[in-house]
Design an enzyme around this catalytic site. Structure first.
Site, PDB file in Angstrom:
ATOM      1  N   HIS A  27      47.500  43.693  34.687  1.00  0.00           N
ATOM      2  CA  HIS A  27      47.258  45.068  35.308  1.00  0.00           C
ATOM      3  C   HIS A  27      48.309  45.309  36.646  1.00  0.00           C
ATOM      4  CE1 HIS A  27      44.546  44.379  39.017  1.00  0.00           C
ATOM      5  NE2 HIS A  27      44.316  43.214  38.349  1.00  0.00           N
TER       6      HIS A  27
ATOM      7  N   GLY B 121      43.930  37.259  36.526  1.00  0.00           N
ATOM      8  CA  GLY B 121      44.703  36.212  37.676  1.00  0.00           C
ATOM      9  C   GLY B 121      43.647  35.630  38.147  1.00  0.00           C
ATOM     10  N   THR B 122      42.462  36.068  38.499  1.00  0.00           N
ATOM     11  CA  THR B 122      41.403  35.023  39.072  1.00  0.00           C
ATOM     12  C   THR B 122      40.994  34.160  38.289  1.00  0.00           C
ATOM     13  OG1 THR B 122      40.695  37.370  40.286  1.00  0.00           O
ATOM     14  CG2 THR B 122      38.898  35.448  39.932  1.00  0.00           C
TER      15      THR B 122
ATOM     16  N   CYS C  71      41.020  43.525  47.425  1.00  0.00           N
ATOM     17  CA  CYS C  71      40.179  42.626  46.946  1.00  0.00           C
ATOM     18  C   CYS C  71      39.215  42.292  48.177  1.00  0.00           C
ATOM     19  CB  CYS C  71      40.835  41.463  46.358  1.00  0.00           C
ATOM     20  SG  CYS C  71      41.699  41.759  45.025  1.00  0.00           S
TER      21      CYS C  71
HETATM   22  N1  PLP Z   1      46.390  36.888  42.902  1.00  0.00           N
HETATM   23  C1  PLP Z   1      47.330  37.643  43.378  1.00  0.00           C
HETATM   24  C2  PLP Z   1      48.240  37.627  44.660  1.00  0.00           C
HETATM   25  C3  PLP Z   1      46.470  38.996  43.462  1.00  0.00           C
HETATM   26  O1  PLP Z   1      47.144  39.995  44.177  1.00  0.00           O
HETATM   27  C4  PLP Z   1      45.473  39.083  42.521  1.00  0.00           C
HETATM   28  C5  PLP Z   1      44.685  40.647  42.552  1.00  0.00           C
HETATM   29  O2  PLP Z   1      45.045  41.363  43.524  1.00  0.00           O
HETATM   30  C6  PLP Z   1      45.061  38.220  41.669  1.00  0.00           C
HETATM   31  C7  PLP Z   1      45.520  36.910  42.120  1.00  0.00           C
HETATM   32  C8  PLP Z   1      43.698  38.456  40.736  1.00  0.00           C
HETATM   33  O3  PLP Z   1      44.106  39.101  39.689  1.00  0.00           O
HETATM   34  P1  PLP Z   1      43.185  39.879  38.894  1.00  0.00           P
HETATM   35  O4  PLP Z   1      42.822  41.211  39.371  1.00  0.00           O
HETATM   36  O5  PLP Z   1      43.911  39.937  37.391  1.00  0.00           O
HETATM   37  O6  PLP Z   1      41.974  38.809  38.721  1.00  0.00           O
END
Ligand code: PLP
Length: 382
Positions: free
Chosen positions: A200, A71-72, A322
């Site tokens: 994940h 997601g990041t 996070c």
């Molecule tokens: N966006 C949201 C709303 C999230 O909750 C998260 C992760 O906690 C992310 C993006 C980031 O995703 P990733 O952990 O796959 O990088």
């Protein structure tokens, strides 16, 4: 014995069928999907099949799915990549976005972009009027509003935002990482240009996600090299992870009819119990993901309660995973107008498919005990 897991918004356990689907690609099917020989063709077919499964889950065409590391990366790729193709103007992001959206948005400021924060109300919902004003006041190139919040679980009316944004010719992106698997998510129905998802959070592997893109959207790749993912994301495909993502999406799609209902029933019972303990529930009254409960017990520090619950056998989070580790109160709660002192007391419970009602009952008992103990401690310290 490991604690009962109540932290599914941080990550989810890998589904057994997902693991089984992935294993051959760590072993005998180890080919590079770009190779022309049989090993490569097997890997390529697996990637294509997974792309179809992911696209099916979100009502998109497979050609719209760009695999990235999570997601990041998807959020970074979209914001930086879309901005690079436009003249600096305004980017509008909600005040409750994940840091993987807010930080790249802040980065655009240095390139001359205006960053507009779209306010939320006390329940964590975006004020549509504010979006309208923001879009009217200055030329906006890009709007990013998440579908569901990772801390509160509050769901935004992304389709309404998309309509306003399209009306002024702006691109619209939604971060649907938390919504996926917990509520229906349709790229077409949301009417966005781009959407972020991650494996994940849906019982798939870590380190794999996707940016779902409108085919007409021209964005600048952020990782360059080979022509993988149609040149949008260079690097040898992580075939086992991609296969796992596809399998997880197929399973999640099948569970969408019964899982939210089960989660909702457990969450309701839990919140009924929490209310009798005098907690403050955040996002209460707004449409929320069925699995998420975010609350505070005034006077009891969130981190302290999380550690006490860990000892009592329950894994929960304080604020978002996070951002935990820092002592700053959650920016999401501050954006909702919550006092700093109360925000520091926030604890998040996020339920998942393996949880049972009996665990909720035990949790409520344990919480009651911990609250009494901690309140006594606070009283002595004072
Ligand atoms: N966006 C949201 C709303 C999230 O909750 C998260 C992760 O906690 C992310 C993006 C980031 O995703 P990733 O952990 O796959 O990088």
């Amino acid at each position: 014995m490991l604690p009962t897991y109540f932290d599914h918004n941080a990550t989810t356990p890998l589904d057994e069928p997902v693991l089984q689907a992935m294993l051959p690609f760590f072993r005998e099917r180890y080919g590079n999907a770009s190779s022309r020989h049989e090993y490569g063709r097997v890997a390529r077919k697996a990637v294509d099949d997974a792309r179809e499964q992911v696209a099916d889950m979100v009502g998109a065409h497979p050609s719209q799915v760009v695999f990235v590391s999570g997601g990041t990366e998807a959020n970074n790729l979209l914001i930086k990549g879309a901005a690079a193709r436009c003249q600096p103007s305004q980017i509008a992001v909600s005040a409750v976005e994940h840091p993987s959206v807010t930080k790249p948005a802040q980065g655009l400021r240095e390139q001359g972009w205006k960053v507009r924060r779209l306010a939320v109300n006390a329940a964590g919902r975006l004020e549509i009027d504010d979006v309208e004003i923001a879009l009217r006041e200055s030329v906006t190139g890009l709007v990013s509003v998440m579908l569901a919040n990772n801390e509160t679980g509050v769901v935004q009316d992304v389709a309404a935002v998309a309509e306003l944004a399209r009306g002024v010719g702006a691109m619209v992106h939604t971060d649907a990482v938390q919504a996926l698997g917990k509520m229906p998510v349709s790229f077409a129905a949301l009417n966005v240009h781009a959407m972020t998802i991650s494996a994940h959070k849906v019982y798939g592997p870590k380190g794999i996600g996707a940016l779902v893109l409108d085919k007409r959207l021209d964005i600048k790749p952020q990782i360059t090299g080979g022509e993988h993912e149609k040149g949008l994301r260079a690097g040898t495909e992580n075939v086992p992870a991609i296969v796992g993502f596809g399998a997880a999406c197929a399973l999640a799609a099948n569970r969408l009819t019964e899982l939210p209902l089960k989660l909702q029933q457990m969450r309701e019972r839990m919140e009924q119990g929490l209310r009798t303990m005098g907690v403050v529930l955040f996002g209460d009254g707004a449409e929320r993901l069925a699995n998420t409960s975010y609350f505070a017990i005034p006077g009891i520090d969130g981190e302290t309660l999380v550690m006490a619950l860990d000892r009592a056998g329950f894994a929960v989070a304080s604020g978002s995973a996070c951002s935990s580790g820092g002592t700053d109160p959650s920016p999401v709660l501050l954006a909702m107008g919550v006092e700093r002192e109360l925000a520091r007391c926030a604890v998040r419970v996020s339920l998942g498919r393996d949880n049972e009602m009996s665990q909720i009952e035990r949790f409520l008992q344990a919480l009651q005990g911990e609250i009494l103990g901690l309140k006594r401690l606070v009283a002595v310290e004072v």
